[in-house]
Design a protein around this motif. Structure first.
Motif, PDB file in Angstrom:
ATOM      1  N   SER A  46      30.914  48.050  55.794  1.00  0.00           N
ATOM      2  CA  SER A  46      30.110  48.998  55.010  1.00  0.00           C
ATOM      3  C   SER A  46      29.064  48.272  54.174  1.00  0.00           C
ATOM      4  CB  SER A  46      31.026  49.832  54.114  1.00  0.00           C
ATOM      5  OG  SER A  46      30.277  50.689  53.294  1.00  0.00           O
ATOM      6  N   SER A  47      29.487  47.196  53.503  1.00  0.00           N
ATOM      7  CA  SER A  47      28.542  46.454  52.666  1.00  0.00           C
ATOM      8  C   SER A  47      27.400  45.888  53.498  1.00  0.00           C
ATOM      9  CB  SER A  47      29.265  45.327  51.934  1.00  0.00           C
ATOM     10  OG  SER A  47      30.131  45.815  50.934  1.00  0.00           O
ATOM     11  N   ALA A  48      27.724  45.299  54.625  1.00  0.00           N
ATOM     12  CA  ALA A  48      26.686  44.699  55.470  1.00  0.00           C
ATOM     13  C   ALA A  48      25.729  45.757  56.005  1.00  0.00           C
ATOM     14  CB  ALA A  48      27.338  43.945  56.625  1.00  0.00           C
ATOM     15  N   ARG A  49      26.253  46.885  56.404  1.00  0.00           N
ATOM     16  CA  ARG A  49      25.395  47.946  56.941  1.00  0.00           C
ATOM     17  C   ARG A  49      24.409  48.440  55.880  1.00  0.00           C
ATOM     18  NH1 ARG A  49      29.146  50.908  58.311  1.00  0.00           N
ATOM     19  NH2 ARG A  49      29.421  50.011  60.390  1.00  0.00           N
ATOM     20  N   HIS A  50      24.908  48.655  54.648  1.00  0.00           N
ATOM     21  CA  HIS A  50      24.021  49.135  53.581  1.00  0.00           C
ATOM     22  C   HIS A  50      23.016  48.055  53.173  1.00  0.00           C
ATOM     23  CE1 HIS A  50      26.991  52.440  53.008  1.00  0.00           C
ATOM     24  NE2 HIS A  50      25.922  53.083  52.575  1.00  0.00           N
ATOM     25  N   ILE A  51      23.461  46.815  53.122  1.00  0.00           N
ATOM     26  CA  ILE A  51      22.553  45.730  52.735  1.00  0.00           C
ATOM     27  C   ILE A  51      21.442  45.569  53.766  1.00  0.00           C
ATOM     28  CG2 ILE A  51      22.411  43.209  52.542  1.00  0.00           C
ATOM     29  CD1 ILE A  51      25.120  43.305  51.078  1.00  0.00           C
ATOM     30  N   ALA A  52      21.803  45.569  55.042  1.00  0.00           N
ATOM     31  CA  ALA A  52      20.796  45.430  56.091  1.00  0.00           C
ATOM     32  C   ALA A  52      19.817  46.594  56.071  1.00  0.00           C
ATOM     33  CB  ALA A  52      21.474  45.331  57.453  1.00  0.00           C
ATOM     34  N   ALA A  53      20.326  47.811  55.877  1.00  0.00           N
ATOM     35  CA  ALA A  53      19.462  48.988  55.852  1.00  0.00           C
ATOM     36  C   ALA A  53      18.524  48.961  54.647  1.00  0.00           C
ATOM     37  CB  ALA A  53      20.314  50.249  55.835  1.00  0.00           C
ATOM     38  N   THR A  54      19.050  48.576  53.495  1.00  0.00           N
ATOM     39  CA  THR A  54      18.206  48.525  52.291  1.00  0.00           C
ATOM     40  C   THR A  54      17.125  47.462  52.446  1.00  0.00           C
ATOM     41  OG1 THR A  54      20.036  49.290  50.898  1.00  0.00           O
ATOM     42  CG2 THR A  54      18.233  48.119  49.805  1.00  0.00           C
ATOM     43  N   ALA A  55      17.482  46.308  52.988  1.00  0.00           N
ATOM     44  CA  ALA A  55      16.489  45.245  53.198  1.00  0.00           C
ATOM     45  C   ALA A  55      15.405  45.690  54.167  1.00  0.00           C
ATOM     46  CB  ALA A  55      17.177  43.982  53.710  1.00  0.00           C
ATOM     47  N   ALA A  56      15.781  46.471  55.173  1.00  0.00           N
ATOM     48  CA  ALA A  56      14.825  46.918  56.189  1.00  0.00           C
ATOM     49  C   ALA A  56      14.075  48.169  55.775  1.00  0.00           C
ATOM     50  CB  ALA A  56      15.565  47.177  57.498  1.00  0.00           C
ATOM     51  N   GLY A  87      25.780  59.161  31.501  1.00  0.00           N
ATOM     52  CA  GLY A  87      25.683  57.923  32.280  1.00  0.00           C
ATOM     53  C   GLY A  87      24.345  57.833  32.982  1.00  0.00           C
ATOM     54  N   CYS A  88      24.368  57.730  34.303  1.00  0.00           N
ATOM     55  CA  CYS A  88      23.117  57.644  35.062  1.00  0.00           C
ATOM     56  C   CYS A  88      22.496  59.014  35.301  1.00  0.00           C
ATOM     57  CB  CYS A  88      23.351  56.932  36.388  1.00  0.00           C
ATOM     58  SG  CYS A  88      24.373  57.864  37.561  1.00  0.00           S
ATOM     59  N   GLY A  89      23.148  60.070  34.806  1.00  0.00           N
ATOM     60  CA  GLY A  89      22.597  61.415  34.941  1.00  0.00           C
ATOM     61  C   GLY A  89      23.072  62.168  36.163  1.00  0.00           C
ATOM     62  N   ALA A  90      24.098  61.681  36.847  1.00  0.00           N
ATOM     63  CA  ALA A  90      24.513  62.265  38.121  1.00  0.00           C
ATOM     64  C   ALA A  90      24.832  63.752  37.999  1.00  0.00           C
ATOM     65  CB  ALA A  90      25.719  61.502  38.675  1.00  0.00           C
ATOM     66  N   ILE A  91      25.679  64.121  37.036  1.00  0.00           N
ATOM     67  CA  ILE A  91      26.073  65.521  36.905  1.00  0.00           C
ATOM     68  C   ILE A  91      24.914  66.355  36.393  1.00  0.00           C
ATOM     69  CG2 ILE A  91      27.596  67.121  35.704  1.00  0.00           C
ATOM     70  CD1 ILE A  91      29.735  64.950  35.677  1.00  0.00           C
ATOM     71  N   ALA A  92      24.269  65.890  35.329  1.00  0.00           N
ATOM     72  CA  ALA A  92      23.188  66.665  34.719  1.00  0.00           C
ATOM     73  C   ALA A  92      22.076  66.955  35.716  1.00  0.00           C
ATOM     74  CB  ALA A  92      22.629  65.907  33.507  1.00  0.00           C
ATOM     75  N   GLY A 125      21.036  48.919  44.182  1.00  0.00           N
ATOM     76  CA  GLY A 125      20.125  49.482  43.185  1.00  0.00           C
ATOM     77  C   GLY A 125      20.010  50.985  43.242  1.00  0.00           C
ATOM     78  N   SER A 126      20.696  51.630  44.171  1.00  0.00           N
ATOM     79  CA  SER A 126      20.696  53.091  44.231  1.00  0.00           C
ATOM     80  C   SER A 126      21.913  53.548  45.022  1.00  0.00           C
ATOM     81  CB  SER A 126      19.416  53.624  44.877  1.00  0.00           C
ATOM     82  OG  SER A 126      19.347  53.257  46.238  1.00  0.00           O
ATOM     83  N   TRP A 127      22.278  54.817  44.828  1.00  0.00           N
ATOM     84  CA  TRP A 127      23.443  55.345  45.517  1.00  0.00           C
ATOM     85  C   TRP A 127      23.326  56.867  45.598  1.00  0.00           C
ATOM     86  CZ3 TRP A 127      26.355  52.686  48.538  1.00  0.00           C
ATOM     87  CH2 TRP A 127      27.577  53.175  48.997  1.00  0.00           C
ATOM     88  N   GLY A 128      23.814  57.419  46.685  1.00  0.00           N
ATOM     89  CA  GLY A 128      23.738  58.858  46.870  1.00  0.00           C
ATOM     90  C   GLY A 128      24.804  59.591  46.084  1.00  0.00           C
ATOM     91  N   PHE A 129      24.419  60.744  45.543  1.00  0.00           N
ATOM     92  CA  PHE A 129      25.345  61.601  44.805  1.00  0.00           C
ATOM     93  C   PHE A 129      24.963  63.042  45.113  1.00  0.00           C
ATOM     94  CE2 PHE A 129      26.885  64.062  41.218  1.00  0.00           C
ATOM     95  CZ  PHE A 129      28.139  63.523  40.965  1.00  0.00           C
ATOM     96  N   ARG A 130      25.829  63.740  45.806  1.00  0.00           N
ATOM     97  CA  ARG A 130      25.539  65.095  46.268  1.00  0.00           C
ATOM     98  C   ARG A 130      24.184  65.116  47.009  1.00  0.00           C
ATOM     99  NH1 ARG A 130      28.862  69.156  44.717  1.00  0.00           N
ATOM    100  NH2 ARG A 130      27.221  70.708  44.797  1.00  0.00           N
ATOM    101  N   LYS A 131      23.170  65.776  46.462  1.00  0.00           N
ATOM    102  CA  LYS A 131      21.884  65.886  47.150  1.00  0.00           C
ATOM    103  C   LYS A 131      20.845  64.897  46.623  1.00  0.00           C
ATOM    104  CE  LYS A 131      22.612  70.795  48.113  1.00  0.00           C
ATOM    105  NZ  LYS A 131      22.035  72.168  48.039  1.00  0.00           N
ATOM    106  N   LEU A 132      21.269  63.985  45.746  1.00  0.00           N
ATOM    107  CA  LEU A 132      20.324  63.103  45.076  1.00  0.00           C
ATOM    108  C   LEU A 132      20.557  61.645  45.448  1.00  0.00           C
ATOM    109  CD1 LEU A 132      20.504  64.637  41.479  1.00  0.00           C
ATOM    110  CD2 LEU A 132      18.868  65.193  43.296  1.00  0.00           C
ATOM    111  N   ASP A 133      19.508  60.854  45.318  1.00  0.00           N
ATOM    112  CA  ASP A 133      19.613  59.400  45.428  1.00  0.00           C
ATOM    113  C   ASP A 133      19.319  58.839  44.045  1.00  0.00           C
ATOM    114  OD1 ASP A 133      20.020  57.007  47.006  1.00  0.00           O
ATOM    115  OD2 ASP A 133      17.881  56.601  46.705  1.00  0.00           O
ATOM    116  N   LEU A 134      20.286  58.199  43.433  1.00  0.00           N
ATOM    117  CA  LEU A 134      20.196  57.806  42.025  1.00  0.00           C
ATOM    118  C   LEU A 134      20.101  56.300  41.874  1.00  0.00           C
ATOM    119  CD1 LEU A 134      23.003  60.129  40.632  1.00  0.00           C
ATOM    120  CD2 LEU A 134      20.543  60.526  40.466  1.00  0.00           C
ATOM    121  N   ALA A 135      19.241  55.862  40.966  1.00  0.00           N
ATOM    122  CA  ALA A 135      19.192  54.448  40.596  1.00  0.00           C
ATOM    123  C   ALA A 135      20.496  54.069  39.909  1.00  0.00           C
ATOM    124  CB  ALA A 135      18.004  54.194  39.674  1.00  0.00           C
TER     125      ALA A 135
END
Length: 527
Positions: free
Chosen positions: A31-41, A135-140, A82-92
């Motif tokens: 999982s880590s490698a897949r996300h790292i490769a995708a983010t780099a690309a 926090g990062c505003g995920a719920i709000a 540096g970012s992560w998905g939460f429901r319908k959002l992509d959050l820093a």
């Protein structure tokens, strides 16, 4: 690095990163490698499989190498990316706030679904929502994005976390106009914050705001938010101070957002207690918690006078959230506060209770209880029932067997009085070694008792006289005037069933609201 003719492909980059992470013992290297490769690309994680021959640039490979090194050092993947998905959002995401987790998606979903249903039904049009400890505003930001018209007040005691939320607001478009950030400790951050004049909880019977329910409400109102929040939602710290966490959490995520006292319940208890006076009538409270805390929190919510209390599970099937509502029809917070003040100052009050108008005084204040006897012109040697908020308060006053606790668990709050052995010896006024204790059905009354402590609760009349159904008339009928009156009429009905639980088997002393056969079933279940 190879030259351009030998440039790595996306699939090769993924394989290389995965091999390095696996060799270093990093958890879930795939999982880590897949996300790292995708983010780099600059692509999605699915493209790693769908388009593995995509050529990589030198900069992409260098970026992947840097992220892999951070992941190898133990930094959480979400911070590395540096970012992560939460429901319908992509959050820093970074170390200024907790990582948004799937469990919290469940919590946000409870609030979103309830609000959406209220808006669809017309009961709410422009709801007020507080996300405490955002926090990062995920719920709000999820609430603002998914519930058109919702005005969201996001609070946090960390300026850094609020700054991160501010950065994430850019990703929700126009919905961000309905989110405001407030620095402070839980509800302290909302004190003196004006409620929009155009927003009023429909559940309390007031007028709603904008006709289309989608425009951001004006922030220029003068009324504060107390009793005007339709939803209060929070993912507060709930880890016990001595609880061991994985290094990836303990070494990287902010401790102030994780730990909450010896049992992890300090912040949850505070929010649960204070939210009672901030919610609009009919408003919803949603609190994320640890699975082992859920039952205790649900009991505390019930004792605080919330209704429709339930435990919700996360996607893994674990108890994860407490959901409760403020009753729709009850005295306002100002009335309750005035009654609490009168009781704290040693006075007694008159109020409609479950079936009749009652005289209420703090049981711990012998002088106040004696004043009730004077007001009723009855001897102090006659015992009075004691009203408790729930089983915890009752167990502090009297000795309850497992069977007695089962009876209380089945029939409280409501019409069951348990006569039990008093802790600490005989009562100082009536001299008996037993007390009759009951948790009243009225939520506002349990709220008051939970705040003040157990109350003596007896009919508001002179000894031997009928009790007026109207609280003000009942107060005027007494020989001594009460310190305060909570107005209204008593509902009437059947008095409580009184059961002696001092012996090995319960004995019904008075038939009443709880049928004897139900008590028998509870006893049989115990055996």
């Amino acid at each position: 690095m190879p030259d351009d003719e030998e440039a790595l492909t996306l699939g090769q980059l993924y394989a290389s990163v995965r091999s390095r992470l696996a060799d270093d013992g990093v958890p879930e290297p795939d999982s880590s490698a897949r996300h790292i490769a995708a983010t780099a690309a600059g692509c999605g994680a699915a493209d790693v499989v769908a388009a593995p021959r995509t050529p990589m640039t030198v900069r992409m490979v260098a970026h992947a190498d840097a992220m892999a090194a951070r992941r190898k050092a133990g930094e959480p993947l979400q911070y590395v990316l540096g970012s992560w998905g939460f429901r319908k959002l992509d959050l820093a995401t970074d170390r200024r706030a907790l990582i948004p987790r799937p469990e919290t998606e469940t919590v946000a979903g409870i609030a979103v679904e309830w609000l959406a249903a209220q808006v669809r039904s017309g009961r709410l049009r422009t709801p007020n929502v507080a996300d405490l400890g955002t926090g990062c505003g995920a719920i709000a930001l999820s609430v603002a994005y998914e519930v058109p018209g919702a005005r969201v007040f996001a609070t946090d005691s960390s300026p850094d976390a609020l700054a991160l939320t501010g950065e994430n607001m850019a990703g929700v478009g126009w919905a961000a106009a309905r989110v405001s950030l407030h620095h402070g400790d839980w509800f302290d951050a909302l004190v003196d914050v004006p409620a929009p004049t155009s927003v009023s909880p429909a559940l309390s019977g007031a007028l709603a705001g904008h006709s289309d329910g989608t425009e951001p409400p004006s922030p220029s109102g003068s009324q504060e938010l107390r009793e005007r929040l339709d939803v209060i939602v929070a993912n507060p710290p709930y880890v016990a101070d001595d609880e061991e966490l994985p290094d990836e959490v303990a070494d990287w995520e902010p401790h102030d957002a994780l730990y909450a006292g010896v049992d992890g319940l300090a912040d949850l208890r505070r929010i649960l207690c204070e939210a009672r006076g901030w919610l609009a009538p009919g408003g919803l409270l949603v609190l994320e918690c640890a699975p082992h805390q859920a039952a205790d929190l649900a009991a505390a919510a019930d004792a605080r006078g919330y209704e429709a209390v339930r435990i919700e599970r996360d996607l893994a099937g674990r108890d994860r959230a407490i959901v409760a509502q403020r009753p729709l029809d009850e005295p306002g917070s100002a009335v309750i506060d005035a009654a609490m003040s009168s009781l704290r100052n040693g006075g007694f009050i008159v109020a409609p209770t479950d079936t009749l108008c009652g005289v209420l005084a703090r049981y711990a204040n012998s002088e106040a209880v004696a004043a009730v006897c004077s007001a009723k012109e009855r001897p102090p040697t006659e015992p009075m029932p004691i009203l408790v908020s729930g089983l915890t308060q009752a167990a502090d006053l009297v000795e309850l067997s497992r069977g007695a606790r089962r009876l209380a668990g089945r029939h409280w709050p409501g019409g069951l009085t348990l006569v039990a052995q008093r802790r600490g010896g005989p009562d100082p006024l009536h001299g008996l070694s037993t007390l009759g204790v009951r948790a009243p059905a009225l939520g506002w009354l349990r709220w008051l008792i939970d705040e003040i402590g157990p109350l003596t609760g007896t009919s508001a009349n002179r000894h031997g006289a009928a009790t007026p159904a109207d609280a003000q008339q009942a107060a005027e009928s007494l020989a001594v005037a009460p310190a305060a009156v909570i107005g209204g009429r008593a509902a009437g009905g059947t008095a409580s069933t009184v059961v002696d639980v001092t012996g090995a088997e319960p004995v019904v002393l008075r038939e009443g609201a709880v049928p004897a056969e139900l008590l028998t079933l509870a006893v049989e279940a115990e055996h």
